[in-house]
Design an enzyme around this catalytic site. Sequence first.
Site, PDB file in Angstrom:
ATOM      1  N   ASP A  93      -3.265  15.026   1.938  1.00  0.00           N
ATOM      2  CA  ASP A  93      -3.255  13.740   1.253  1.00  0.00           C
ATOM      3  C   ASP A  93      -2.984  14.585  -0.238  1.00  0.00           C
ATOM      4  O   ASP A  93      -3.141  15.765  -0.425  1.00  0.00           O
ATOM      5  CB  ASP A  93      -4.617  13.240   1.237  1.00  0.00           C
ATOM      6  CG  ASP A  93      -5.758  13.915   0.640  1.00  0.00           C
ATOM      7  OD1 ASP A  93      -5.553  14.950   0.186  1.00  0.00           O
ATOM      8  OD2 ASP A  93      -6.815  13.495   0.782  1.00  0.00           O
ATOM      9  N   SER A  94      -2.623  13.532  -1.317  1.00  0.00           N
ATOM     10  CA  SER A  94      -1.844  14.124  -2.468  1.00  0.00           C
ATOM     11  C   SER A  94      -2.735  14.715  -3.227  1.00  0.00           C
ATOM     12  O   SER A  94      -2.513  15.283  -4.045  1.00  0.00           O
ATOM     13  CB  SER A  94      -1.406  12.876  -2.984  1.00  0.00           C
ATOM     14  OG  SER A  94      -2.267  11.935  -3.607  1.00  0.00           O
ATOM     15  N   PHE A  97      -6.738  11.127  -4.916  1.00  0.00           N
ATOM     16  CA  PHE A  97      -8.235  10.696  -4.729  1.00  0.00           C
ATOM     17  C   PHE A  97      -9.523  11.527  -5.202  1.00  0.00           C
ATOM     18  O   PHE A  97     -10.377  11.150  -5.899  1.00  0.00           O
ATOM     19  CB  PHE A  97      -8.606  10.179  -3.197  1.00  0.00           C
ATOM     20  CG  PHE A  97      -9.700   9.893  -2.905  1.00  0.00           C
ATOM     21  CD1 PHE A  97      -9.985   8.258  -3.108  1.00  0.00           C
ATOM     22  CD2 PHE A  97     -10.856  10.340  -2.344  1.00  0.00           C
ATOM     23  CE1 PHE A  97     -11.221   7.534  -2.914  1.00  0.00           C
ATOM     24  CE2 PHE A  97     -11.989   9.790  -2.033  1.00  0.00           C
ATOM     25  CZ  PHE A  97     -12.225   8.504  -2.413  1.00  0.00           C
ATOM     26  N   GLN A 189      -1.674  -0.318  -2.490  1.00  0.00           N
ATOM     27  CA  GLN A 189      -3.100  -0.348  -3.227  1.00  0.00           C
ATOM     28  C   GLN A 189      -3.231  -1.798  -3.419  1.00  0.00           C
ATOM     29  O   GLN A 189      -2.582  -2.762  -2.679  1.00  0.00           O
ATOM     30  CB  GLN A 189      -3.286   0.371  -4.478  1.00  0.00           C
ATOM     31  CG  GLN A 189      -3.053   1.956  -4.243  1.00  0.00           C
ATOM     32  CD  GLN A 189      -4.405   2.335  -3.884  1.00  0.00           C
ATOM     33  OE1 GLN A 189      -5.574   1.591  -3.757  1.00  0.00           O
ATOM     34  NE2 GLN A 189      -4.800   3.581  -3.164  1.00  0.00           N
ATOM     35  N   ASP A 266      -8.221   8.233   9.371  1.00  0.00           N
ATOM     36  CA  ASP A 266      -8.979   9.481   9.166  1.00  0.00           C
ATOM     37  C   ASP A 266     -10.489   9.038   8.449  1.00  0.00           C
ATOM     38  O   ASP A 266     -10.392   7.901   8.052  1.00  0.00           O
ATOM     39  CB  ASP A 266      -8.497  10.552   8.123  1.00  0.00           C
ATOM     40  CG  ASP A 266      -8.524  10.053   6.593  1.00  0.00           C
ATOM     41  OD1 ASP A 266      -7.774   9.018   6.421  1.00  0.00           O
ATOM     42  OD2 ASP A 266      -9.430  10.339   5.681  1.00  0.00           O
ATOM     43  N   CYS A 304     -21.114  10.615  28.106  1.00  0.00           N
ATOM     44  CA  CYS A 304     -20.046  11.569  27.582  1.00  0.00           C
ATOM     45  C   CYS A 304     -19.778  12.777  28.110  1.00  0.00           C
ATOM     46  O   CYS A 304     -20.955  13.449  28.868  1.00  0.00           O
ATOM     47  CB  CYS A 304     -20.523  11.789  26.032  1.00  0.00           C
ATOM     48  SG  CYS A 304     -19.378  13.065  24.987  1.00  0.00           S
ATOM     49  N   CYS A 306     -18.566  15.577  26.978  1.00  0.00           N
ATOM     50  CA  CYS A 306     -18.355  16.880  26.105  1.00  0.00           C
ATOM     51  C   CYS A 306     -19.579  17.876  26.420  1.00  0.00           C
ATOM     52  O   CYS A 306     -20.370  17.710  26.954  1.00  0.00           O
ATOM     53  CB  CYS A 306     -18.470  16.212  24.668  1.00  0.00           C
ATOM     54  SG  CYS A 306     -20.298  16.326  24.166  1.00  0.00           S
ATOM     55  N   CYS A 309     -22.913  17.266  25.497  1.00  0.00           N
ATOM     56  CA  CYS A 309     -23.754  16.334  26.502  1.00  0.00           C
ATOM     57  C   CYS A 309     -23.929  17.148  27.893  1.00  0.00           C
ATOM     58  O   CYS A 309     -24.741  16.694  28.597  1.00  0.00           O
ATOM     59  CB  CYS A 309     -23.063  15.019  26.633  1.00  0.00           C
ATOM     60  SG  CYS A 309     -23.055  14.020  24.993  1.00  0.00           S
ATOM     61  N   HIS A 335     -19.755  16.701  19.970  1.00  0.00           N
ATOM     62  CA  HIS A 335     -19.945  15.432  20.512  1.00  0.00           C
ATOM     63  C   HIS A 335     -19.177  14.083  19.619  1.00  0.00           C
ATOM     64  O   HIS A 335     -18.484  13.495  20.375  1.00  0.00           O
ATOM     65  CB  HIS A 335     -21.372  15.189  20.644  1.00  0.00           C
ATOM     66  CG  HIS A 335     -21.462  13.846  21.002  1.00  0.00           C
ATOM     67  ND1 HIS A 335     -21.270  13.291  22.329  1.00  0.00           N
ATOM     68  CD2 HIS A 335     -21.706  12.484  20.136  1.00  0.00           C
ATOM     69  CE1 HIS A 335     -21.525  11.765  22.245  1.00  0.00           C
ATOM     70  NE2 HIS A 335     -21.841  11.507  20.988  1.00  0.00           N
TER      71      HIS A 335
HETATM   72 ZN   LIG Z   1     -21.092  14.066  24.194  1.00  0.00          ZN
END
Ligand SMILES: [Zn+2]
Length: 370
Positions: A93-94, A97, A189, A266, A304, A306, A309, A335
């Site tokens: 990003d520029s 912000f 904007q 994002d 899940c 992952c 998990c 996770h």
């Molecule tokens: Zn997980």
Amino acid sequence: MNAPIEFIVTASDSGARAGRLKTGHGEIATPTFMPVGTRAAVKAMAPDELWSMGYRLVLANAYHLALRPGAELVREMGGVARFMGFGGATLTDSGGFQAMSLAKINSIDENGIRFQSHLDGAPILLTPESAVEIQEQLGADIMMALDECTPYPAEHRQAQKSLDLTARWAERSFAARRSSSHAIFGIVQGSVFADLRRMSAAQITSIPFDGYAAGGLSVGEPKEAMLEMAALSASMLPADKPRYLMGVGTPSDLLAAIAMGFDMFDCVLPTRNARNGSAFTSQGPVSIKQAVHARDSMPLDPDCQCRTCRTHSRAYLRHLYLSGEILAARALTEHNLHFYASLMRGAQAAIASQNFKAYASKVSAGWSRD
Ligand SMILES: [Zn+2]
């Protein structure tokens, strides 16, 4: 590839679309979520862990990296992706912000944003041209034009003044590019005013950016206003370019935004919430610090796959969190990012099979407290 990026819509289902975003650092399936790596690091995750979860595009922050370690140093080290050791692409990003949210602003005028560094108080002038120069030095695959992120709440007149400035800065940003290897996106904007969102979208899309973003949302406005303005912004953006909804959001926000036709997202939520002991699961948010998990041998999310998990019980994760162990942040972040990546993969598949609405209602049915 002549253009810095190439975007192909491969399937659409009602308003939602799936596609492929080709960059100089590989191809990204869309809709895609970008983990936030503000200072060239996604907090608690190693780049190869992001890669293993399927992430091919991460976000870094031009403002932070320009202040430390400096954009020139990152350029010398081969650009932000190589500096990090990440095998995929990056979007920066520029910095506008952060210049507004973190720094002591001295003034915003036609030329740019004058502020003092939040690190050492040094005076800095960020202009549309210098923001592009910094992002080119950082080696971003996708750069963002400098905009003025209109704060919320804003009066109509103030929001209009702000978007007019953003439009003039967008022209200057587009003209400031020195290299053809970095794509640049313009930002719409207009705060929560429908007429201003339309006006801003018309101004920004008149410039042939490589993609377009809706900005200035999720800055404190009510959720309904955010969704309404996001939908309006999406409807005004060209269909053949990637559409990026900045800074949004929860899993249900993402599904809503995908249905509007956004392709890129994002948000700090999955990583920040993880460090605060909160997980997104197929059954809704889980706060691991709660006493109810003290003797719970179940995984965080039984649906899940992952590493967290597959390996740890809720009881162990709660113990790690309460003990302040670094592994708590790592395990919960892994996770949450896995959850977001799976959500995007599920959306891509559902759109390809013309099944997105059913997919969205099926997965969101479990998120009673989201
Ligand atoms: Zn997980």
